[in-house]
Design a protein around this motif. Structure first.
Motif: not given
Length: 95
Positions: A44-50
């Protein structure tokens, strides 16, 4: 009053004194390679998903992970192509 706050420090509209997240991760064997597992909070902090791609930058302090940016990646690919084609000229300019 001073300059306005840096918008890159904002998350969810709130400004924080310490926006860095400190966490530890364990290196795990994945076949013949190794990897690390990122928690939901880190993702979430990186604003990425799997399944998304991360950019890895080597810094004097270690490595930095960030969300991959398509325009930056395209620019770097173009720069690498030019550097490969013009290797000799760049070597001469570096002297």
């Amino acid at each position: 009053m001073g300059p306005p706050p840096d918008p890159s420090l904002a998350r969810g509209g709130a400004y924080g004194y310490n926006v860095r997240m400190n966490a530890t991760v364990k290196v795990t064997r994945i076949g013949n390679s190794a990897g690390v597992v990122l928690s939901k909070d880190l993702l979430a902090h990186l604003d990425v998903a799997v399944g998304e791609t991360l950019s890895v930058t080597v810094t004097p302090r270690g490595i930095e992970l960030s969300a991959s940016q398509a325009d930056f990646d395209a620019q770097m690919a173009a720069a690498r192509e030019v550097m490969a084609r013009r290797r000799r000229a760049l070597r001469e300019l570096a002297k």
